[in-house]
Design an enzyme around this catalytic site. Sequence first.
Site, PDB file in Angstrom:
ATOM      1  N   ASP A  14       6.208   1.521   3.563  1.00 51.72           N
ATOM      2  CA  ASP A  14       6.215   2.637   2.637  1.00 51.72           C
ATOM      3  C   ASP A  14       7.076   2.220   1.433  1.00 51.72           C
ATOM      4  O   ASP A  14       7.705   1.156   1.422  1.00 51.72           O
ATOM      5  CB  ASP A  14       6.734   3.921   3.305  1.00 51.72           C
ATOM      6  CG  ASP A  14       6.233   5.166   2.555  1.00 51.72           C
ATOM      7  OD1 ASP A  14       5.801   5.042   1.389  1.00 51.72           O
ATOM      8  OD2 ASP A  14       6.292   6.273   3.128  1.00 51.72           O
TER       9      ASP A  14
HETATM   10  C1  NOJ Z   1       5.740   7.438  -0.259  1.00 51.88           C
HETATM   11  C2  NOJ Z   1       5.005   8.231   0.776  1.00 51.88           C
HETATM   12  O1  NOJ Z   1       5.810   8.428   1.914  1.00 51.88           O
HETATM   13  C3  NOJ Z   1       3.698   7.582   1.212  1.00 51.88           C
HETATM   14  O2  NOJ Z   1       3.018   8.470   2.041  1.00 51.88           O
HETATM   15  C4  NOJ Z   1       2.887   7.192   0.028  1.00 51.88           C
HETATM   16  O3  NOJ Z   1       1.666   6.617   0.450  1.00 51.88           O
HETATM   17  C5  NOJ Z   1       3.679   6.233  -0.835  1.00 51.88           C
HETATM   18  N1  NOJ Z   1       4.892   6.883  -1.288  1.00 51.88           N
HETATM   19  C6  NOJ Z   1       2.874   5.715  -2.022  1.00 51.88           C
HETATM   20  O4  NOJ Z   1       2.660   6.706  -2.931  1.00 51.88           O
END
Ligand code: NOJ
Length: 746
Positions: free
Chosen positions: A289
């Site tokens: 993430d």
């Molecule tokens: C953080 C989020 O937790 C995740 O779900 C997402 O895909 C990413 N950012 C990218 O935007």
Amino acid sequence: MTRISFLFTIVFSVIIVCSSCREQPADTFDTYGKKADSIIKLMTLDEKIGQMSLFTSDMSSTGPTMRDDYVDLIREGKVGAVFNAFTVDFVRELQKIAVEETRLHIPLIFGFDVIHGHRTIFPINLGQAATWDTAMIEKSERIAAIEASAEGLNWTFAPMVDLARDPRWGRVMEGAGEDAWLGGLIAAARVKGFQGSSLSDNNTILGCVKHFAAYGAPQGGRDYHVVDMSDRSLYEWYLPVYKAAVDAGVASVMTSFNEIAGVPSTSNKWLLTDLLRDDWKFNGFIVTDYSSINELIPHGVAADLAEAAKLSANAGVDMDMQGSAFLNCLNNLVKSGDVSEKTIDEAVKRILVAKYRLGLFDDPYKYCSKEREEKEIMNAEQLAFAREFAAKSCVLLKNENNILPVPESVRTIAVIGPLADSKADMLGFWSGAGQAEKCVTLLEGIRNRTAGTVNVFTAHGCNVAGDDVSGINQAASVARRSDYVILALGEDRMMSGEAASRADIALPGVQMQLAEAIIKTGKPVVVVLFNGRPLAIPELDHMSPAILETWFGGTEAGNGITDILFGDLNPSGKLTMTFPLNVGQIPLFYNSKNTGRPINPENPYEKFRSNYLDSPNTPLYPFGYGLSYTTFSYSDVKLNKESFESNDQIVASVDVTNTGDRDGEEIVQLYVRDLVGDVTRPVKELKGFKKVLLRKGETATITFTINPADLSYYHQDMSYSFDPGDFELFIGANSRDTKKTAFSIR
Ligand code: NOJ
């Protein structure tokens, strides 16, 4: 032949062979893996590390800004994939840099959070789950993939499948609710929708199941907080949903921000390698993430970025989202022997295989069709589906004296409240490339439906949050002038989603005061709720005769909700997450344990029982609950036998009759309880459901077949099997209102 054209020839001849392959994931990996190996042989260590790096463009932002030189990085061959970049022109521009200006011409993958629709926005995922309709959910993801791929994208950061039992956590809006079994079915449907029958088609995209693992169980419901639970709970409730997506062939997995029992997922070798790769045989690629590797430092398991990069590469991470940890540190780590080049090669291979599967080596501009971009986005068919989906995700929570549907005799309607005419809020959080101006609000939907026949008045009343009561009196006088009032209350779209936990999940601001003032007018009042999570609203439930839960319904929200309000469609949604009475009951979920001192239902406040002094244990609305404009009656449950051998089939049936005066769909649910286990077992577990359309007066026999193996669970020694013994079986309209029978397994 120049060196560049020589490389081109190798890369592209590899590809041509593969473009005709139809895919089975394992074969694909073997076939494309060999091609990937032949490219890897040509790569420098830095080029390999580049493939393992993912950066956001500046088109939109989904996390803290960390660097803005992504274009230079692409040109330098330091990027394998880009996210938050779409539209054919923009993707083409970036792809051109990668394939024309880098030494090996390796195309980029383009990712985005396509969570509940891309341009055509569908209801938030928790609302979609309330349809219990996996075919519709799959179709919505198919449409999302068509639209996303028509705008240059070929990777979505979805499905988000985190099981959640705490409505304070804002991200419950993205998931399927509190049940692992239902969540697994929905997860698989989403993967199928995104990835279609072959990733080589130009309108399918890579899925990415997230957030691995157990991100949905943060302490206190506070986003990014610590997760700590028993292995049994992890295996039994939280992991199966990701596994369902892996078994459905999801192409990638995203690590979660949280730790589990002291180990952050992004550096958890057991989780990423032993479990995901070795036990589950996942052969796609693992992405972190957003800056999760960097966050290993504040987590306190790495002293610096180099240590963080080492831990996560060795744990099994293939791609670093946005943090530059791999980019800055892996080269030295390989040189020092802290990370082996074999580990790097394996990661790069998985990423290149994904590029092969997409067909990007054949045609890096495969997803850059201007014609598709014009024709395949927000067309009439997609919008019609979005409208039906918005309607079917609605859950009728209360309908005293059949105040709904709105009677045809009504001549004046007041549509009141802060969410009555808010286009942006209809999108919900994670609204992809959705455009607020294209959304239909509730007021617009009602005006569309009633044009020329009903006078529609409106008043804002108050804001969603804040303490300004100055508009309440005027709203009440609008209500007094009307035959019928529709009151649009709830949360705004930013009150759920990422980084949007709430400690109090009541109606925010002065909305209860508005509701009281409007209901006091004595007019028939229907509350239409917009929200991204279960709310604790016992007073509202007490005072309003009717409540329709509509979540955030997406582009066509207003039209879809209106179809329900006016009875053009009969509500059929049922909750997949419990609505508590109050925050103190949380976590509150239907498949809880009995305890050694269960509450006495005859005397709920009896001393020395597992109860509260100041609240019942029961929820406001239970899991599986939702009303219809018609009524259904259930006969007693019949079983094919009372006692079964381990290889028998257990066949349970019930007659369900539509006893009301209109056709309607009912979601018939089957639950089981294992009365005596090696470890304690839940008081009910969902093991089946059927969604059936019954004409008025019609009776249907609904039959479920389950196998004793479906009653398996993790024993004290973590073996997974079922026990002989006594069970209860329940069939009913929700997890509370069921008919019960019993059986045994010898
Ligand atoms: C953080 C989020 O937790 C995740 O779900 C997402 O895909 C990413 N950012 C990218 O935007």
